[in-house]
Design a protein around this motif. Structure first.
Motif, PDB file in Angstrom:
ATOM      1  N   GLN A  71      34.522   8.378  -5.844  1.00 54.59           N
ATOM      2  CA  GLN A  71      35.828   8.036  -6.384  1.00 54.59           C
ATOM      3  C   GLN A  71      36.162   6.596  -6.018  1.00 54.59           C
ATOM      4  O   GLN A  71      35.714   6.091  -4.985  1.00 54.59           O
ATOM      5  CB  GLN A  71      36.905   8.968  -5.828  1.00 54.59           C
ATOM      6  CG  GLN A  71      36.650  10.439  -6.086  1.00 54.59           C
ATOM      7  CD  GLN A  71      37.753  11.301  -5.521  1.00 54.59           C
ATOM      8  OE1 GLN A  71      38.926  11.116  -5.855  1.00 54.59           O
ATOM      9  NE2 GLN A  71      37.403  12.251  -4.672  1.00 54.59           N
ATOM     10  N   PRO A  72      36.953   5.951  -6.843  1.00 51.26           N
ATOM     11  CA  PRO A  72      37.330   4.567  -6.529  1.00 51.26           C
ATOM     12  C   PRO A  72      38.098   4.483  -5.213  1.00 51.26           C
ATOM     13  O   PRO A  72      39.092   5.183  -5.009  1.00 51.26           O
ATOM     14  CB  PRO A  72      38.221   4.177  -7.718  1.00 51.26           C
ATOM     15  CG  PRO A  72      37.875   5.129  -8.804  1.00 51.26           C
ATOM     16  CD  PRO A  72      37.479   6.404  -8.137  1.00 51.26           C
ATOM     17  N   GLY A  73      37.624   3.626  -4.305  1.00 51.42           N
ATOM     18  CA  GLY A  73      38.306   3.379  -3.045  1.00 51.42           C
ATOM     19  C   GLY A  73      38.178   4.471  -2.011  1.00 51.42           C
ATOM     20  O   GLY A  73      38.748   4.363  -0.924  1.00 51.42           O
ATOM     21  N   ASN A  74      37.438   5.521  -2.306  1.00 53.02           N
ATOM     22  CA  ASN A  74      37.270   6.626  -1.351  1.00 53.02           C
ATOM     23  C   ASN A  74      35.921   6.449  -0.647  1.00 53.02           C
ATOM     24  O   ASN A  74      34.881   6.795  -1.187  1.00 53.02           O
ATOM     25  CB  ASN A  74      37.343   7.963  -2.081  1.00 53.02           C
ATOM     26  CG  ASN A  74      37.403   9.139  -1.127  1.00 53.02           C
ATOM     27  OD1 ASN A  74      37.528   8.959   0.086  1.00 53.02           O
ATOM     28  ND2 ASN A  74      37.329  10.341  -1.659  1.00 53.02           N
ATOM     29  N   GLY A  75      35.982   5.895   0.574  1.00 55.29           N
ATOM     30  CA  GLY A  75      34.741   5.573   1.298  1.00 55.29           C
ATOM     31  C   GLY A  75      34.023   6.796   1.815  1.00 55.29           C
ATOM     32  O   GLY A  75      34.593   7.889   1.859  1.00 55.29           O
TER      33      GLY A  75
END
Length: 387
Positions: free
Chosen positions: A218-222
């Motif tokens: 997911q975008p920005g989910n490290g």
């Protein structure tokens, strides 16, 4: 008995009037046994071959500081490559440590958002084709089969609306990285490609990878599936003493060395001085940017840097081989006026550079001193040679 007493008294009188031994009396080969500050040694012509004598000169000593640190990636040039939309990771194209170019594909994901965008694209293209045909048919029938002008205008409006919808759908597809050629192929084949290609935003090297197939990203989910860094510039993080911290400032040039490349010097500059002091070690972290165009430095390497903090100092100097440490910790040099008798002189040392000691006290420019072999003379004081 009276004669015996007189003889004994005479012996005691003679022993009491004797002189004590002289402390500066020379021993074998001319070595004296006095204090180290006044000690002297006389050398024979053969013994002079074991030393070198020269005139004391001055030397330009740079005022430098050293610190130990470690190499790291430049975080300002490192990018975590997240997908623009949520999806399941399908395939990866690069490995950890690979060099990549800007725009090079890194991985693909199965994106429901891409599926929706492509579906809208295909539908918009079909609608435009239909409205275009309706407009053409209406124009053919206009005026002959009772097609009114209002119907012509409606067909024209429908065609223009469909054309705008197609343009919007194509723009949405481009957001997902689709090229115009790929968009045309999707429209012509009416086939949805669910694989969203995620490309590298910069040119650099893959510095981290966490991309097993099937991973939901997911975008920005490290953590990010990949991290890419421009490795032509490295960081060196060094700890300097609290007392030395006022000597450093941003922009100072420095030279760094690492154990992996002995004799090599890497140029750099100080880029940041951290605001806090470690309460345990009382040291300040100094960050430097080191140029590494050939990608030789690796994160984690131990490094030392040397930085000039003041203008160079012109001072009296003596080679390191002309200085010896005495048993009491003092440093001494040997001076002479006739190249025969050598006198030990206590000196105070300062900086050192290129095999030279800065002499703060004890010598003056023009003095004749031993430049090599001072240890030989000091050893003669302790254990004079037999030859």
């Amino acid at each position: 008995m009276l004669a015996a007493v007189l003889i004994l008294a005479l012996i005691l009188l003679r022993s009491g009037s004797g002189q004590s031994p002289r402390t500066n009396e020379p021993g074998p080969h001319g070595a004296t046994n006095g204090s180290s500050s006044e000690a002297s040694v006389d050398l024979t012509a053969g013994q002079l071959n074991a030393i070198k004598v020269g005139t004391v000169e001055t030397y330009l000593f740079p005022v430098e500081k050293e610190a130990v640190g470690s190499i790291d990636f430049d975080d300002d040039l490192s990018v975590q490559v997240f997908p623009p939309y949520q999806g399941k990771l399908l395939k990866t194209f690069v490995e950890l440590g690979d060099a990549v170019e800007k725009g090079q594909p890194l991985y693909t994901i199965d994106s429901p958002d891409l599926v929706q965008a492509e579906s809208t694209l295909i539908g918009a293209a079909a609608t435009l084709a239909l409205t275009t045909k309706e407009l053409a048919r209406a124009k053919e029938l206009y005026g002959t089969n009772g097609i009114s002008e209002r119907e012509i205008e409606q067909a024209t409006s429908d065609e223009q609306t469909a054309e705008g919808a197609l343009k919007a759908a194509r723009s949405s597809a481009r957001v997902f990285g689709k090229t115009d050629a790929e968009i045309d192929q999707i429209i012509a084949g009416r086939k949805i490609d669910p694989a969203l290609v995620v490309s590298s935003p910069v040119t650099g090297q893959i510095t981290s990878m966490d991309a097993p197939p099937g991973l939901l990203v997911q975008p920005g989910n490290g953590p990010a599936p990949y991290s890419v860094a421009d490795i032509s510039i490295k960081w060196m993080l060094a700890s300097v003493t609290e007392s030395d911290s006022p000597l450093y400032f941003v922009g100072q040039p420095l030279e760094a060395k690492v154990m992996a490349y002995p004799g090599r010097v890497f140029k750099g500059t100080i880029s940041k001085i951290y605001a806090t002091v470690d309460p345990t070690t009382h040291r300040v972290t100094v960050r430097s940017e080191i140029a590494d165009p050939n990608h030789e430095l690796r994160p984690g390497m131990l490094a030392t840097f040397v930085i000039r903090v003041q203008e160079p100092v012109q001072s009296v100097a003596l080679p390191m081989t002309g200085v010896v440490r005495n048993g009491d910790g003092t440093m001494a040099a040997w001076v002479t006026t006739d190249r025969h008798r050598f006198i030990q002189r206590i000196v105070k040392l300062g900086l050192q550079r290129d095999g030279q000691y800065q002499v703060l006290e004890g010598l003056q420019r023009g003095d004749l001193a031993v430049s090599d072999g001072a240890v030989f003379l000091s050893n003669m004081l302790q254990a004079p040679p037999t030859d």
